[in-house]
Write a protein that holds these residues in place. Structure first.
Motif, PDB file in Angstrom:
ATOM      1  N   PHE A  10     -19.601  24.681 -26.399  1.00 52.44           N
ATOM      2  CA  PHE A  10     -18.812  25.688 -25.700  1.00 52.44           C
ATOM      3  C   PHE A  10     -17.922  26.464 -26.672  1.00 52.44           C
ATOM      4  O   PHE A  10     -17.759  27.688 -26.550  1.00 52.44           O
ATOM      5  CB  PHE A  10     -17.959  25.039 -24.609  1.00 52.44           C
ATOM      6  CG  PHE A  10     -18.758  24.430 -23.495  1.00 52.44           C
ATOM      7  CD1 PHE A  10     -19.945  25.024 -23.068  1.00 52.44           C
ATOM      8  CD2 PHE A  10     -18.341  23.278 -22.876  1.00 52.44           C
ATOM      9  CE1 PHE A  10     -20.687  24.473 -22.038  1.00 52.44           C
ATOM     10  CE2 PHE A  10     -19.085  22.712 -21.852  1.00 52.44           C
ATOM     11  CZ  PHE A  10     -20.255  23.303 -21.428  1.00 52.44           C
ATOM     12  N   ALA A  11     -17.329  25.747 -27.622  1.00 54.99           N
ATOM     13  CA  ALA A  11     -16.482  26.412 -28.610  1.00 54.99           C
ATOM     14  C   ALA A  11     -17.288  27.371 -29.472  1.00 54.99           C
ATOM     15  O   ALA A  11     -16.829  28.476 -29.793  1.00 54.99           O
ATOM     16  CB  ALA A  11     -15.789  25.367 -29.487  1.00 54.99           C
ATOM     17  N   ALA A  12     -18.512  26.963 -29.832  1.00 53.63           N
ATOM     18  CA  ALA A  12     -19.369  27.832 -30.629  1.00 53.63           C
ATOM     19  C   ALA A  12     -19.761  29.081 -29.847  1.00 53.63           C
ATOM     20  O   ALA A  12     -19.790  30.189 -30.391  1.00 53.63           O
ATOM     21  CB  ALA A  12     -20.619  27.074 -31.076  1.00 53.63           C
ATOM     22  N   ALA A  13     -20.057  28.921 -28.544  1.00 53.38           N
ATOM     23  CA  ALA A  13     -20.415  30.068 -27.717  1.00 53.38           C
ATOM     24  C   ALA A  13     -19.244  31.035 -27.591  1.00 53.38           C
ATOM     25  O   ALA A  13     -19.413  32.256 -27.703  1.00 53.38           O
ATOM     26  CB  ALA A  13     -20.861  29.591 -26.329  1.00 53.38           C
ATOM     27  N   ALA A  14     -18.043  30.482 -27.374  1.00 57.38           N
ATOM     28  CA  ALA A  14     -16.858  31.332 -27.285  1.00 57.38           C
ATOM     29  C   ALA A  14     -16.587  32.028 -28.614  1.00 57.38           C
ATOM     30  O   ALA A  14     -16.255  33.219 -28.664  1.00 57.38           O
ATOM     31  CB  ALA A  14     -15.648  30.500 -26.862  1.00 57.38           C
ATOM     32  N   GLY A  15     -16.732  31.288 -29.712  1.00 62.15           N
ATOM     33  CA  GLY A  15     -16.522  31.884 -31.024  1.00 62.15           C
ATOM     34  C   GLY A  15     -17.522  32.980 -31.329  1.00 62.15           C
ATOM     35  O   GLY A  15     -17.179  33.999 -31.944  1.00 62.15           O
ATOM     36  N   PHE A  16     -18.775  32.771 -30.893  1.00 59.26           N
ATOM     37  CA  PHE A  16     -19.789  33.802 -31.109  1.00 59.26           C
ATOM     38  C   PHE A  16     -19.440  35.083 -30.361  1.00 59.26           C
ATOM     39  O   PHE A  16     -19.607  36.189 -30.895  1.00 59.26           O
ATOM     40  CB  PHE A  16     -21.152  33.293 -30.650  1.00 59.26           C
ATOM     41  CG  PHE A  16     -22.247  34.321 -30.742  1.00 59.26           C
ATOM     42  CD1 PHE A  16     -22.842  34.616 -31.963  1.00 59.26           C
ATOM     43  CD2 PHE A  16     -22.668  35.012 -29.611  1.00 59.26           C
ATOM     44  CE1 PHE A  16     -23.847  35.574 -32.056  1.00 59.26           C
ATOM     45  CE2 PHE A  16     -23.668  35.967 -29.690  1.00 59.26           C
ATOM     46  CZ  PHE A  16     -24.262  36.250 -30.917  1.00 59.26           C
ATOM     47  N   SER A  17     -18.940  34.943 -29.140  1.00 57.37           N
ATOM     48  CA  SER A  17     -18.562  36.125 -28.353  1.00 57.37           C
ATOM     49  C   SER A  17     -17.439  36.897 -29.035  1.00 57.37           C
ATOM     50  O   SER A  17     -17.491  38.131 -29.164  1.00 57.37           O
ATOM     51  CB  SER A  17     -18.133  35.692 -26.945  1.00 57.37           C
ATOM     52  OG  SER A  17     -19.172  35.018 -26.279  1.00 57.37           O
TER      53      SER A  17
END
Length: 281
Positions: A10-17
């Protein structure tokens, strides 16, 4: 262990956004700001002539076109959307609600090119031949955009109205108010922050639309003098000319136009965030 994996995912997805937004903004500023600084902010934004082949890069007519069409869409579409939401929430019979809900969802799913085709084949001929008004014009673009923003504003407004505590309505009824008076004098004011948020989302949707506007607005680079005049928006200017703009000032000017458009949308999003915070107080 699985919780840590999901947390990292989830953190990686948020960071990617966040990274995607930062990269896009960096690219626009890196490519667009030097051109704006070279041409001069006042000459670029306030310039009234757009002739890239002659070194004229004024986008003021496109800014006016965007403002006029967005304002027209809001004036036509937002009241219709709000009243639709009020009807669906407070007046619509149960057996009819699902039909209205389905229709609104279908409007949201129709591609913009279909809206543009509908406007080109129906609205433009109607304005030109039946109503005796101009064909491809700001008015035609505003009408199409008003239809396109209707599902967005309606959905947000309906959610806001349903979020109002039932006690507000029941209290008004207990004091002797009619159903209509309870809805319009009690429920609607309580849902005001959410209704404003829906309106801001509609403004952003209208300001960022491209294909439908290109097909019905006339795409003239002159300053429009009435609602029946043709006009070109900032988005239309980019999409119409980026395909054949070579390396050099022309392409840099289009990227700088995207910078102005991004700032415009950013202001709208900040306004939406402030409205959401107000609704949570």
């Amino acid at each position: 262990m699985s919780e840590k994996i999901m947390k990292c995912t989830f953190a990686a997805a948020a960071g990617f956004s966040v990274a995607a937004v930062c990269v896009i903004c960096f690219f626009l500023l890196y490519k667009g700001l030097p051109f704006i600084m070279e041409q001069g902010l006042s000459d670029f934004i306030g310039g009234k002539v757009w002739k890239p082949t002659e070194g004229e890069f004024g986008i003021f007519p496109m800014i006016l076109g965007s403002i006029y069409m967005t304002a027209g869409a809001v004036l036509i579409g937002v009241p219709a959307a709000l009243l639709t939401a009020v009807f669906m929430t407070c007046f619509c019979p149960g057996w009819l609600y699902h039909a209205f809900r389905t229709a609104v969802e279908l409007l949201a799913g129709i591609p913009s090119i279909i809206y543009g085709f509908f406007g080109l084949m129906v609205i433009v001929p109607f304005l030109r031949d039946t109503a005796g008004l101009g064909g491809k014009s700001i008015l035609a673009g505003s009408l199409i955009l008003s239809i396109m923003i209707l599902p967005t504003v309606t959905a947000v407004a309906e959610s806001s109205l349903k979020a109002v505590p039932e006690g507000y309505y029941q209290g008004a009824r207990a004091l002797g108010a009619t159903h209509e008076r309870s809805v319009f004098r009690t429920v609607l004011p309580a849902a005001k922050p959410g209704l404003l948020a829906g309106t801001v989302l509609g403004i952003g949707r209208a300001a960022g639309e491209t294909m439908a506007v290109v097909m019905v607005s006339g795409n003239q680079t002159a300053i429009p003098d009435s609602l029946l005049s043709g006009a070109r928006t900032l988005t239309a200017n980019i999409v119409l000319e980026m395909g054949y703009a070579g390396e050099g000032l022309h392409r840099d000017a289009l990227i700088a136009t995207a910078v102005v458009l991004t700032l415009f949308i950013l202001i709208i999003n900040i306004s939406l965030t402030l409205l959401r915070k107000e609704s949570q107080i």
